[in-house]
Write an enzyme that holds these catalytic residues in place. Structure first.
Site, PDB file in Angstrom:
ATOM      1  N   ASP A 273      -6.805   4.178  -4.846  1.00 45.96           N
ATOM      2  CA  ASP A 273      -7.490   4.079  -3.548  1.00 45.96           C
ATOM      3  C   ASP A 273      -8.110   5.464  -3.332  1.00 45.96           C
ATOM      4  OD1 ASP A 273      -7.683   2.243  -0.985  1.00 45.96           O
ATOM      5  OD2 ASP A 273      -7.193   4.198  -0.192  1.00 45.96           O
TER       6      ASP A 273
ATOM      7  N   LYS B  40       0.872  -1.177   0.000  1.00 49.39           N
ATOM      8  CA  LYS B  40       0.000   0.000   0.000  1.00 49.39           C
ATOM      9  C   LYS B  40       0.905   1.222   0.000  1.00 49.39           C
ATOM     10  CE  LYS B  40      -4.400   0.844   0.023  1.00 49.39           C
ATOM     11  NZ  LYS B  40      -5.557   0.097  -0.495  1.00 49.39           N
TER      12      LYS B  40
END
Ligand code: NDP
Length: 446
Positions: A166, A126
């Site tokens: 995201d 991430k």
């Protein structure tokens, strides 16, 4: 030595006292997976569990750029490469002022269990930056993305690390980063997913997380003798996940009453319809405006100081951000007759809220299971890029449904029941953990 989750938790709390979100996910994981580990001596190697909770590598970098008015700007960029045991690092980039190492570590760890649960060849990572896409002009977003790519291009790699979007990173930002990465690498490579169709993206990638969430919910309702067309859903968020969750919910005949953004919530007792949703897409996805504009146009109730959970509903779909639904909200939902919660966002419900759901016998689908549709279609995008092919929307949808079914059945198989209700959260944690554990164990200590 017997498995001792408290000693593992203690070690992480001592080591990372300032990483609240990360510790929250570690505690939740250890709590939910402990019964499985205690009952299965083959899964009790503390070394593997400790390594699973520690990222492979954290990269942080400065992103300096000059905006279109000539002002020098400074942001911080990161990539947390969490776990490579199951495939190349895979997980989104988030652009939001709140982005920090704790948030990215929580997201990276969640991603490692989620990606394991899909059964696909996906490692976990991430990343992102403390940049607020919504506050800048399109030109400045491009300038920032190019500065980000100048630091990031050597990290993105179709065989090593394949980011997607995201919060704050949609097809637009991926396009700018992807284009500039290719320029610097002097090649066209599939090192990002969530690309536009023209740039090599997959059909249904924008829809995948929201649709997948509803496929999970549909199965959960069916197995518990509930009918979608008799349900009313409150959805939070009005971004990529929330909008396509809403779209699929309407298709299934669910009455959707709310959407929200960081400024407020709209409530439509009659239920949103295609026309209203089309306007939401225009305002939120194209113009990056406020959800309040939707209330103004259609005469709906708008509140700046309420949450979707303040309104009675039978299904709650938190699709905005972490910790947006706490114990007070959970109690309100339970008292108002809510029957099912399926997370579209990552960790939107606090640990206390989840405990209340489980105690009350409400059906609860954790994000690592119910929002895994996005990363699954990202894996399909990678496969299509490798083969140089494009699957049709129907083909992708079929594969997405199949993957969500697989995830659902894994949750049931590993989860058992609490108060006679399937424990999807323990199942998701245990199933994700088990596959990842076996792979790490097979690959040795390093
Ligand atoms: P978007 O940026 O498209 O949308 C986020 C939405 O949440 C916006 O409506 C935003 O409001 C709102 N929001 C953001 N922060 C807050 C906050 N602090 N309080 C209230 N509302 C807030 O993001 P996505 O839809 O892509 O992601 C939403 C969630 O889903 C995240 O948790 C993400 O990690 C998760 N997720 C996303 C996947 C994907 O494929 N995109 C895959 C799996 C999970 P505003 O418009 O005002 O900023």
């Amino acid at each position: 030595m017997a498995f001792d989750p408290e000693s593992i938790a203690e070690e992480f709390h001592e080591k990372y006292p300032n990483e609240g979100e990360f510790l929250q996910v570690v505690d939740s994981f250890l709590n939910k997976v402990s019964p499985f580990i205690s009952a299965n001596p083959d899964y009790q190697d503390k070394g593997v569990i400790m390594r699973m909770l520690e990222p492979d590598q954290i990269i942080s970098f400065r992103v300096s750029w000059v905006d279109s008015e000539g002002k020098e700007r400074l942001n911080r960029g990161y990539r947390v490469q969490f776990n490579r045991a199951l495939g190349p690092y895979k997980g989104g980039l988030r652009f939001h002022p709140s982005v920090n190492i704790s948030i990215l570590k929580f997201l990276g760890f969640e991603q490692s269990l989620k990606n394991s649960l899909t059964g696909l060849q996906l490692g976990a990572g991430k990343g992102g930056a403390d940049f607020d896409s919504g506050r800048h002009s399109d030109l400045d977003v491009m300038r920032f993305c190019q500065a980000f790519a100048a630091e990031f291009f050597h990290i993105a790699n179709s065989e090593a690390d394949v980011p997607a979007g995201d919060i704050g990173v949609s097809e637009r930002e991926i396009g700018y980063i992807f284009g500039y990465t290719n320029k610097l690498k002097r090649k066209f490579s599939g090192s990002f997913t969530g690309k536009s169709l023209e740039s090599g993206g997959s059909c249904l990638r924008p829809q995948a997380t929201g649709y997948g969430c509803l496929y999970f919910l549909e199965q959960m309702l069916k197995d518990n003798q509930l009918k979608p067309e008799e349900m009313t859903a409150n959805i939070s968020g009005a971004g990529n996940v929330a909008i396509y969750a809403c779209e699929k919910a309407l298709e299934l005949g669910i009455r959707v009453q709310t959407l929200s953004d960081s400024k407020g919530v709209i409530y439509d007792e009659e239920g949103l319809n295609e026309e209203k949703l089309a306007f939401v897409k225009k305002v939120k996805l194209e113009e990056r405006g406020r959800i309040e504009e939707v209330a103004d146009k259609f005469g709906l109730e708008y509140s700046a100081d309420k949450k979707p959970w303040d309104f009675p509903c039978t299904v709650a779909l938190p699709c905005a951000t972490q910790n947006e639904l706490d114990e007070t909200d959970a109690q309100k939902l339970i008292d108002n007759g809510c029957k099912a919660v399926a997370e579209g966002a990552n960790m939107p419900c606090t640990n206390g809220a989840v405990d209340l759901f489980l105690e009350s016998g409400l059906l609860y689908a954790p994000g690592k299971a119910s929002n895994a549709g996005g990363v699954s279609v990202s894996a399909f995008e990678m496969a299509q890029n490798k083969m140089g092919l494009r699957w049709t929307a129907e083909e992708v949808d079929k594969k997405l449904k199949h993957t969500m079914k697989h995830i659902y059945s894994q949750c049931l198989e590993y989860g058992g029941k609490v108060n006679g209700v399937p424990n999807y959260v323990s199942g998701a944690n245990a199933a994700g953990f088990a596959r990842l554990y076996r792979a790490m164990k097979n690959q040795g200590v390093f």
